[in-house]
Design an enzyme around this catalytic site. Structure first.
Site, PDB file in Angstrom:
ATOM      1  N   ASP A  70      -9.730  -5.608  -2.841  1.00  0.00           N
ATOM      2  CA  ASP A  70      -8.792  -5.096  -1.834  1.00  0.00           C
ATOM      3  C   ASP A  70      -9.443  -3.911  -1.130  1.00  0.00           C
ATOM      4  O   ASP A  70      -9.490  -2.802  -1.666  1.00  0.00           O
ATOM      5  CB  ASP A  70      -7.476  -4.681  -2.479  1.00  0.00           C
ATOM      6  CG  ASP A  70      -6.453  -4.173  -1.463  1.00  0.00           C
ATOM      7  OD1 ASP A  70      -6.789  -4.117  -0.261  1.00  0.00           O
ATOM      8  OD2 ASP A  70      -5.324  -3.844  -1.877  1.00  0.00           O
TER       9      ASP A  70
ATOM     10  N   HIS B  29      -5.844  -2.023   1.693  1.00  0.00           N
ATOM     11  CA  HIS B  29      -4.862  -1.011   1.316  1.00  0.00           C
ATOM     12  C   HIS B  29      -5.577   0.238   0.789  1.00  0.00           C
ATOM     13  O   HIS B  29      -6.809   0.254   0.657  1.00  0.00           O
ATOM     14  CB  HIS B  29      -3.902  -1.571   0.271  1.00  0.00           C
ATOM     15  CG  HIS B  29      -3.152  -2.776   0.759  1.00  0.00           C
ATOM     16  ND1 HIS B  29      -3.589  -4.069   0.526  1.00  0.00           N
ATOM     17  CD2 HIS B  29      -2.015  -2.874   1.478  1.00  0.00           C
ATOM     18  CE1 HIS B  29      -2.742  -4.917   1.085  1.00  0.00           C
ATOM     19  NE2 HIS B  29      -1.773  -4.227   1.669  1.00  0.00           N
TER      20      HIS B  29
ATOM     21  N   SER C 118       2.196  -4.548   4.827  1.00  0.00           N
ATOM     22  CA  SER C 118       2.077  -3.834   3.549  1.00  0.00           C
ATOM     23  C   SER C 118       1.407  -2.475   3.685  1.00  0.00           C
ATOM     24  O   SER C 118       1.540  -1.623   2.797  1.00  0.00           O
ATOM     25  CB  SER C 118       1.310  -4.694   2.538  1.00  0.00           C
ATOM     26  OG  SER C 118       0.085  -5.146   3.087  1.00  0.00           O
TER      27      SER C 118
END
Length: 759
Positions: free
Chosen positions: A371, A374, A138
């Site tokens: 998170d 990312h 990702s």
């Protein structure tokens, strides 16, 4: 010390020779000044062109765009979540309430040049008629979406995906005939998930390390640019298969093999002629807990290079990637394929402020995990595509990071060549001849005290000098220049010795230098050291003080180059056994943890503790180092403080006595008995190794300095400057044992070198 005495001649001969030499010397100096300037000024010879350095600098050969710092940039980002519709919710920090925007007002500044701003029009022209694929997890998708947003300032693409699966996307920029694709492959190789519900972060995955993932490998052959990356998914539970056989190994092994298989797949595709980029590891930056234990990333601005948030496992993965790319580059050249490094790792390690944290989802969603993997869009990840554009458009930069391109200098023009070459060709040999003859005449006929060419400059300061100067006896003297490095300039310091990082306020203890009584100890020269050990290998064998010295050496050498960790090649992730390779010098450093040098294990059934009884087999060497040491050129042996513990001694497999064990019917030995026998066994082991031809150094005992109590009774060491000489009688016994063992082994050594480092 040898002193070379040169005789002086007298009378007219001296006067005559002096006059002749002065005239010749004057003529030489004039020619040295005039001729090279004339040649350089008018030269059409490319190897003498003064414009060469300018051209090299303009090309950027000396500028590593991946090394630098973040600087304020008040203009802010290229786009916003309002001007780009391609941002996934998980990275759409502004949409979900991130209030601070200062993290968007920073720009990457390489140390020695400027990184150009991203130009969407220019990018699309560079890739006109081409195709580009992102292969990975990702984070690869994160970069691809950053690129979509950057290009959206000019045009949006058309979705031409072959599937509705969002993990496999294709876009076409029709006006430029440019295709952009994304292939989801978080492990790069074939993966089978045993859970019918699909992959999660914490259940077992089966990886077939010698088989590429066909989701990307079956379609990649026609692409012009392939960006490969993988990382965080290798931290999950994994079972490795090779040749259909299961292997229980470390994640570093699997990581290496996955990249190796991916690169070999590209090399073996018959019709693949594209350029492969490795995008290096992007760090996870959780603080105040792990990702599933309350960790978060709440910072709002970059940190300095010295504060980089990057853990040890990430470093190992990073060096693994780089090592595999190096090999792929070598193999790729055989087929004319290019493998290049895109290295944003260090830059991103300084941006813990750039993650979504809890702003990657709707506020009403029941999501408690932050998170910190990312990157927000817009955000620091846009810099990756600035790197990409720079690498695509600058043909000279496209040369490998590992073997810099030798840039051709300016070729001579026809106009200049016709007129200037004869004169330059004539003047240059004259200069060279005069530079050879005149100094030789001066040296060979000189009555003055100039050094004769016959003098061996090395012998003049060699054995006789060293014998008169014991560099180990002296005193500490003030040295205001301070240390060779700091915890900010060396990232290899482990926390236990990183005093300044953890708040030691005084730095005066760093401003002292050792001064031998009868000479000067030269400063450490990292370049000289690496040249001396070129093609060699060095092992530190001992306890944590031996490791302490090794890490000091790593930091001293880091002023020139950082090594690559090659520990994985020996199937270990154990930090007690480390190996580092200085590739450019083919020099290996290793650390073998062996605090007793001989075979040892816990005798306490309750397991290991600081005061538990240890069983020591005094006549059996510790195979953890002995089986690996034979091929090393230099071996530095040292142990000490572990011998103050309660110890049970074995010889010939039988208990022969103990130290501080307080057991009935067992002979109590003196403190130095086991210490002496351990060194004797270690040295005899080295003597007995048939193929060992190395040099062994004994690094003598390093004292403990607890004051106001023992180590476990409130003792400490709060002094801030050196003290005068004094002797600790208990530990002096151990020092005498070391000297005696060293002399004994030197006396019995035949054809091998044994040295002693008295520190």
């Amino acid at each position: 010390m040898k002193v070379h005495v040169l005789e002086f001649s007298h009378g007219n001969l001296l006067q005559h020779n002096t006059t002749v030499k002065l005239l010749l010397l004057t003529l030489t100096l004039i020619l040295l000044a005039i001729i090279p300037l004339n040649v350089l000024h008018n030269s059409s010879l490319p190897w003498l062109s003064p414009r060469a350095n300018v051209e090299r600098k303009n090309i950027g050969e000396k500028c590593n765009i991946f090394r630098g710092k973040w600087v304020p940039y008040p203009n802010g980002p290229y786009y916003t979540n309002e001007t780009c519709r391609e941002i996934f919710d998980q990275q759409n920090c502004m949409k979900f309430g991130r209030a601070d925007t200062e993290f968007l007002k920073w720009r990457w500044k390489p140390d020695e040049c400027e990184l150009p701003l991203f130009d969407a029009v220019e990018f699309l022209e560079v890739v006109r008629g081409k195709s580009m694929a992102f292969v990975g997890d990702s984070l690869a998708r994160n970069q691809m979406q950053s690129l979509l947003c950057l290009l959206a300032r000019v045009v949006y693409p058309t979705d031409v995906s072959y599937t509705t699966d969002p993990r496999f996307k294709r876009w076409l920029y029709a006006d430029h005939n440019f295709t952009l694709a994304y292939f989801w492959s978080p492990h790069l190789v074939k993966t089978i998930d045993g859970d019918p519900k699909g992959p999660t972060s914490d259940h077992l995955m089966n990886l077939y390390l010698d088989e590429p993932n066909e989701d990307w490998s079956a379609q990649i052959e026609t692409f012009d640019y392939v960006l490969i990356s993988a990382g965080r998914w290798f931290f999950g539970p994994l079972t490795f298969y090779e040749n259909c056989n299961m292997k229980n190994l470390t994640m570093f092994y699997g990581y290496r093999k996955a990249f190796r298989t991916a690169f070999k797949t590209l090399q073996n595709l018959q019709n693949f002629k594209g350029v492969t980029f490795l995008r290096t590891l992007s760090p996870a930056q959780f603080e105040n807990g792990e990702w599933n234990k309350g960790g978060s990333c709440v910072r709002t601005e970059p940190v300095s290079k010295q504060e980089m948030i990057f853990n040890g496992a990430d470093w190992e993965l990073y060096f693994t990637q780089v090592d595999e790319l190096r090999e792929a580059e070598r193999e790729g050249k055989k087929r004319g394929l290019e493998f290049r490094l895109m290295d944003p790792t260090e830059a991103m390690a300084m941006r813990p402020d750039g993650h979504p944290n809890h702003y990657g989802h709707s506020p009403d969603e029941n999501v408690t995990i932050a998170d910190c993997v990312h990157w927000c869009l817009p955000g620091p990840i846009d810099t990756w595509n600035e790197f990409l554009l720079h690498m695509l458009k600058d043909a000279k930069f496209l040369a490998s990071y590992f073997s810099p391109m030798k840039v051709p200098l300016e070729l001579p023009s026809v106009k200049n060549t016709t007129h200037n070459t004869p004169k330059n060709v004539f003047l240059l040999p004259i200069t060279l001849i005069l530079l050879t003859i005149i100094p030789l005449y001066l040296l060979n006929n000189s009555p003055s005290p100039l050094p004769s060419p016959k003098i061996d400059i090395y012998n003049s300061t060699s054995k006789e000098f060293v014998e008169k100067c014991n560099i180990f006896s002296g005193k500490w003297v003030p040295y205001p220049n301070g240390s060779y490095y700091t915890n900010e300039t060396c990232n290899l310091i482990i926390d236990q010795q990183n005093c300044v990082k953890f708040g030691r306020p005084n730095t005066e203890f760093l401003k002292w230098r050792w001064k031998p009584n009868e000479c000067e100890l030269p400063h450490f020269d990292a370049v000289q050291f690496l040249e001396l050990v070129r093609g060699k290998s060095m092992a530190f064998v001992g306890d944590s003080v031996g490791r302490n010295q090794m890490q000091s050496l790593l930091c001293l050498l880091s002023s020139v180059v950082y090594p690559i960790s090659i520990s994985y090649k020996y199937y270990t992730t154990d930090t007690y056994f480390q190996r580092w390779l200085y590739t450019d010098y083919n020099f290996t450093i290793a650390m073998f943890w062996s605090p007793f040098l001989v075979k040892a294990h816990d005798a306490d059934p309750n397991g290991h503790s600081l005061n538990s009884l240890m069983s020591i087999y005094l006549d059996e060497v510790d195979e953890a180092w002995a089986t690996e040491i034979e091929k090393f050129d230099y071996v530095i042996i040292s142990v000490g403080h572990w011998f103050f513990r309660p110890l049970m001694f074995y010889e010939n497999g039988q208990v022969v006595g103990c130290q501080n064990c307080h057991k009935k019917n067992i002979t109590s030995f003196a403190k130095n008995y086991g210490y002496r026998m351990a060194f004797r066994t270690a040295f005899r082991t080295l003597q007995g190794l048939q193929n060992y031809t190395g040099v062994t150094f004994l690094r003598t005992f390093s004292p403990a300095h607890f004051e106001n109590g023992d180590w476990n009774k409130g003792g400490n060491c709060v002094r801030t400057r050196p003290v005068y000489k004094r002797r600790n009688e208990v530990r002096w016994v151990y020092f005498r044992v070391l000297l005696d063992s060293s002399r004994r082994i030197q006396g019995s050594t035949k054809g091998r070198e044994e040295e002693r480092l008295e520190i």
